[in-house]
Every structure is written in C-alpha cells, then in structure tokens.
Scaffold this motif. Structure first.
Motif, PDB file in Angstrom:
ATOM      1  N   ALA A 149       3.959   1.467  -1.139  1.00 43.49           N
ATOM      2  CA  ALA A 149       4.615   1.562  -2.445  1.00 43.49           C
ATOM      3  C   ALA A 149       3.654   2.131  -3.486  1.00 43.49           C
ATOM      4  CB  ALA A 149       5.117   0.188  -2.871  1.00 43.49           C
ATOM      5  N   LEU A 150       2.414   1.689  -3.466  1.00 43.68           N
ATOM      6  CA  LEU A 150       1.435   2.210  -4.422  1.00 43.68           C
ATOM      7  C   LEU A 150       1.122   3.678  -4.161  1.00 43.68           C
ATOM      8  CD1 LEU A 150      -1.019  -0.792  -4.773  1.00 43.68           C
ATOM      9  CD2 LEU A 150       0.605   0.083  -6.443  1.00 43.68           C
ATOM     10  N   THR A 151       1.113   4.071  -2.898  1.00 43.33           N
ATOM     11  CA  THR A 151       0.881   5.476  -2.563  1.00 43.33           C
ATOM     12  C   THR A 151       2.013   6.353  -3.094  1.00 43.33           C
ATOM     13  OG1 THR A 151      -0.336   4.854  -0.581  1.00 43.33           O
ATOM     14  CG2 THR A 151       0.507   7.104  -0.680  1.00 43.33           C
ATOM     15  N   GLU A 152       3.246   5.910  -2.917  1.00 38.02           N
ATOM     16  CA  GLU A 152       4.387   6.679  -3.419  1.00 38.02           C
ATOM     17  C   GLU A 152       4.399   6.712  -4.946  1.00 38.02           C
ATOM     18  OE1 GLU A 152       6.318   8.619  -1.680  1.00 38.02           O
ATOM     19  OE2 GLU A 152       5.209   7.989   0.090  1.00 38.02           O
ATOM     20  N   LEU A 153       4.023   5.605  -5.561  1.00 38.73           N
ATOM     21  CA  LEU A 153       3.944   5.576  -7.024  1.00 38.73           C
ATOM     22  C   LEU A 153       2.864   6.530  -7.521  1.00 38.73           C
ATOM     23  CD1 LEU A 153       4.879   4.269  -9.671  1.00 38.73           C
ATOM     24  CD2 LEU A 153       3.123   2.528  -9.306  1.00 38.73           C
ATOM     25  N   ARG A 154       1.729   6.573  -6.842  1.00 35.71           N
ATOM     26  CA  ARG A 154       0.647   7.478  -7.216  1.00 35.71           C
ATOM     27  C   ARG A 154       1.096   8.925  -7.085  1.00 35.71           C
ATOM     28  NH1 ARG A 154      -2.801  10.411  -4.460  1.00 35.71           N
ATOM     29  NH2 ARG A 154      -2.293   9.396  -2.501  1.00 35.71           N
ATOM     30  N   ARG A 155       1.794   9.233  -5.987  1.00 34.84           N
ATOM     31  CA  ARG A 155       2.286  10.605  -5.806  1.00 34.84           C
ATOM     32  C   ARG A 155       3.274  10.995  -6.906  1.00 34.84           C
ATOM     33  NH1 ARG A 155       3.300  10.348   0.626  1.00 34.84           N
ATOM     34  NH2 ARG A 155       1.153  10.650   1.281  1.00 34.84           N
ATOM     35  N   GLY A 156       4.139  10.059  -7.276  1.00 29.05           N
ATOM     36  CA  GLY A 156       5.094  10.338  -8.351  1.00 29.05           C
ATOM     37  C   GLY A 156       4.404  10.573  -9.681  1.00 29.05           C
ATOM     38  N   LEU A 157       3.373   9.784  -9.966  1.00 29.37           N
ATOM     39  CA  LEU A 157       2.621   9.979 -11.203  1.00 29.37           C
ATOM     40  C   LEU A 157       1.850  11.294 -11.196  1.00 29.37           C
ATOM     41  CD1 LEU A 157       1.333   6.358 -11.845  1.00 29.37           C
ATOM     42  CD2 LEU A 157       3.097   7.602 -13.100  1.00 29.37           C
ATOM     43  N   GLU A 158       1.333  11.692 -10.037  1.00 28.80           N
ATOM     44  CA  GLU A 158       0.647  12.980  -9.932  1.00 28.80           C
ATOM     45  C   GLU A 158       1.609  14.129 -10.206  1.00 28.80           C
ATOM     46  OE1 GLU A 158      -1.157  13.225  -6.101  1.00 28.80           O
ATOM     47  OE2 GLU A 158      -2.771  11.836  -6.621  1.00 28.80           O
ATOM     48  N   TYR A 212       8.185  18.449  -4.004  1.00 28.25           N
ATOM     49  CA  TYR A 212       7.935  17.008  -3.964  1.00 28.25           C
ATOM     50  C   TYR A 212       9.211  16.242  -3.616  1.00 28.25           C
ATOM     51  CZ  TYR A 212       7.245  12.247  -5.536  1.00 28.25           C
ATOM     52  OH  TYR A 212       7.206  10.879  -5.593  1.00 28.25           O
ATOM     53  N   GLU A 255       0.831  -1.207   0.000  1.00 31.91           N
ATOM     54  CA  GLU A 255       0.000   0.000   0.000  1.00 31.91           C
ATOM     55  C   GLU A 255       0.865   1.257   0.000  1.00 31.91           C
ATOM     56  OE1 GLU A 255      -0.417  -2.423   2.372  1.00 31.91           O
ATOM     57  OE2 GLU A 255      -2.139  -3.407   1.440  1.00 31.91           O
TER      58      GLU A 255
END
Length: 89
Positions: free
Chosen positions: A6-15, A76, A4
C-alpha cells in the motif's frame, strides 16, 4: 494487501502527481516572482497583471508539456490497472 504494498502504491501515486503538477507549478512560480519583481521595481501594483501573466504562462506550459504529461499519466493509469490483480490477490 500488505502495508508495504500500500505504501509503495501511495508513493508511486505521489510521484506521478509531482511529475504531472510540478512543471506547471514551477512555471507559475517563476512567472509570479518575475512579475512581482518587475511590479516592485516599477511600483505598478495591479493584481490583474500578475494574474494574466501567470495564466498565459500556464497556458503556454500546458501547450508545450501537455502531451508529455498526459502520456505519463495514461502510462501510470494503464500500469496500475494491469497491477490490480496482483494488488488484490
């Protein structure tokens, strides 16, 4: 690191990528469509006209939004560096 997190950090990076690249891509897209319509209306099919117009629009957008986009990216990155101990531990 949990999945969870890792997915949160990936989502933030994509944002961040969307916020940094989005305005520039939209600018080039709008200019490309306008130049394409004008070229179709006038039947002038010169590819360098579209390229120069897109390059000029991208340069103008970078001058106008560069400080904001760079500040957003630096914020960021700084926040990510501060979160590294929480991500590892």
């Amino acid at each position: 690191m949990t999945p969870e997190l890792a997915l949160t950090e990936l989502r933030r990076g994509l944002e961040v990528a969307l916020w940094v690249g989005g305005p520039l891509l939209v600018t080039v897209l709008v200019v490309g469509v306008v130049v394409g319509v004008l070229q179709a209306a006038t039947q002038i099919n010169e590819p360098t006209i579209a390229f120069v117009a897109k390059a000029a629009a991208l340069t103008a957008a970078l001058f106008a939004l560069g400080a904001f986009l760079l500040g957003y990216l630096v914020e960021y990155t700084t926040t990510l560096f501060h979160r590294i101990p929480h991500l590892i531990g």
